[in-house]
Design a protein around this motif. Structure first.
Motif, PDB file in Angstrom:
ATOM      1  N   THR A 128       0.460  -5.398   2.478  1.00  0.00           N
ATOM      2  CA  THR A 128       0.634  -4.220   3.691  1.00  0.00           C
ATOM      3  C   THR A 128       1.302  -3.712   4.730  1.00  0.00           C
TER       4      THR A 128
ATOM      5  N   THR B 290       0.305  10.718   0.689  1.00  0.00           N
ATOM      6  CA  THR B 290      -0.826  11.234   0.858  1.00  0.00           C
ATOM      7  C   THR B 290      -1.739   9.774   1.852  1.00  0.00           C
ATOM      8  N   ARG B 291      -1.829   8.686   1.585  1.00  0.00           N
ATOM      9  CA  ARG B 291      -2.801   7.907   2.352  1.00  0.00           C
ATOM     10  C   ARG B 291      -2.493   7.332   4.116  1.00  0.00           C
TER      11      ARG B 291
ATOM     12  N   GLU C 149      -3.877  10.892   4.733  1.00  0.00           N
ATOM     13  CA  GLU C 149      -4.915  10.860   4.997  1.00  0.00           C
ATOM     14  C   GLU C 149      -5.718  10.105   6.603  1.00  0.00           C
TER      15      GLU C 149
ATOM     16  N   ASP D 285       0.652  -1.001  -0.141  1.00  0.00           N
ATOM     17  CA  ASP D 285       0.353  -0.144   0.001  1.00  0.00           C
ATOM     18  C   ASP D 285       0.453   1.136  -0.543  1.00  0.00           C
ATOM     19  N   ARG D 286       2.259   0.846  -0.521  1.00  0.00           N
ATOM     20  CA  ARG D 286       2.903   2.327  -0.623  1.00  0.00           C
ATOM     21  C   ARG D 286       3.260   2.993   0.863  1.00  0.00           C
TER      22      ARG D 286
ATOM     23  N   ALA E  37       7.512   8.457  -6.587  1.00  0.00           N
ATOM     24  CA  ALA E  37       6.077   8.087  -6.982  1.00  0.00           C
ATOM     25  C   ALA E  37       4.979   7.907  -6.069  1.00  0.00           C
ATOM     26  N   PHE E  38       6.091   6.561  -5.398  1.00  0.00           N
ATOM     27  CA  PHE E  38       5.802   5.577  -4.545  1.00  0.00           C
ATOM     28  C   PHE E  38       5.458   6.491  -3.015  1.00  0.00           C
ATOM     29  N   ASP E  39       6.888   6.572  -3.032  1.00  0.00           N
ATOM     30  CA  ASP E  39       6.403   8.104  -1.618  1.00  0.00           C
ATOM     31  C   ASP E  39       5.482   9.017  -1.500  1.00  0.00           C
ATOM     32  N   ALA E  40       4.979   9.430  -2.325  1.00  0.00           N
ATOM     33  CA  ALA E  40       4.106  10.279  -2.987  1.00  0.00           C
ATOM     34  C   ALA E  40       2.790   9.780  -2.551  1.00  0.00           C
ATOM     35  N   GLU E  41       2.590   8.657  -3.300  1.00  0.00           N
ATOM     36  CA  GLU E  41       0.761   7.817  -2.455  1.00  0.00           C
ATOM     37  C   GLU E  41       0.967   7.879  -1.149  1.00  0.00           C
ATOM     38  N   GLY E  42       1.724   7.201  -0.664  1.00  0.00           N
ATOM     39  CA  GLY E  42       1.878   6.499   0.375  1.00  0.00           C
ATOM     40  C   GLY E  42       1.636   7.611   1.715  1.00  0.00           C
TER      41      GLY E  42
END
Length: 256
Positions: free
Chosen positions: A145, A203-204, A207, A87-88, A196-201
């Motif tokens: 995850t 953000t999650r 949140e 889940d990054r 890209a991976f870290d940016a997604e992680g």
């Protein structure tokens, strides 16, 4: 008489020669132990010595020692080098790999050829095989995850063992076990927003953090309201009781 003297001299020379040969033999003969095997190369071809000994002639032979003990090789992946999950997210991991040379002549031969004397030094051996451990940790973490890693630690460890075992055999090694001694979420500051991976992680993670903060705030507010409501109800009941007591007292006075 002279013949006896000559025989004595010859016997003395023969005894001295035997003693000399014995001393030389003792110095040239090398034995293996339960903890250390060795491979002799050179004159006569390769010979693996696991339980016994062999003559090592200077210049003609070379010996490679092979450590047969179990070695603990610890791998730490933290901060910027932490593992990326399915889940990054990022996790800090410390894992201990317990390895040893397999108890077979073929494995000892392979270890001597591919690892050399590194088996005698855990740090040197770790430097050579650590990349294999890191690859297995990364590959396995990418299939789970962060919550699964925490809840299914045994599954993670088993998957890591399966992933690295075959590679170790190429060096004559076998993996006895893997111990996951530390597992925790990586600090937010080590997420790279340009990745890209870290940016997604990231953000999650943001949140989830905000959702938990809001949930915590809602709980705190609800708790405060409940406490105040209970205090108000208690105050009302207290006033009602006081009024009833006062009314009863007045009624009693009127009767008299």
């Amino acid at each position: 008489m002279s013949n006896l003297i000559e025989l004595g001299v010859i016997a003395g020379i023969a005894l001295l020669a035997l003693l000399t040969i014995g001393i030389v033999f003792a110095r040239l003969y090398k034995r293996s132990t339960k903890e250390t095997a060795f491979v002799r190369t050179g004159l006569g071809g390769q010979k693996v010595i696991m339980d016994g000994g062999a003559i090592l002639l200077p210049v003609f032979h070379e010996r490679v020692l092979v450590n047969m003990n179990t070695l603990k090789l610890e791998v730490v992946r933290r901060a910027k080098e932490s593992l990326i999950t399915k889940d990054r997210m990022r996790v800090d991991v410390t894992a201990a790999f317990f390895v040893r040379v397999k108890q077979t002549e073929e494995a000892v031969s392979i270890a001597a050829q591919t690892l050399g004397a590194r088996t005698m030094s855990p740090e040197e051996l770790k430097a050579l095989v650590e990349d294999k451990f890191v690859d297995s940790l990364r590959a396995t973490a990418a299939t789970m995850t962060i919550q699964e890693l925490q809840d299914k630690r045994r599954d993670f460890v088993q998957a890591v063992q399966n992933a690295v075992a075959e590679d170790l055999e190429k060096n004559g090694l076998e993996l006895e076990s893997v111990s996951l001694t530390s597992l925790d979420q990586t600090e937010k500051q080590f997420f790279n927003p340009n990745n890209a991976f870290d940016a997604e992680g990231l953000t999650r993670l943001t949140e989830q953090t905000e959702a938990r903060r809001k949930q915590r705030n809602d709980v705190e507010q609800d708790t405060e309201v409940q406490v105040r409501t209970k205090d108000l109800e208690a105050t009302r009941q207290k006033l009602t009781i006081e009024k009833d007591q006062e009314f009863a007292s007045l009624s009693q006075k009127r009767e008299f």
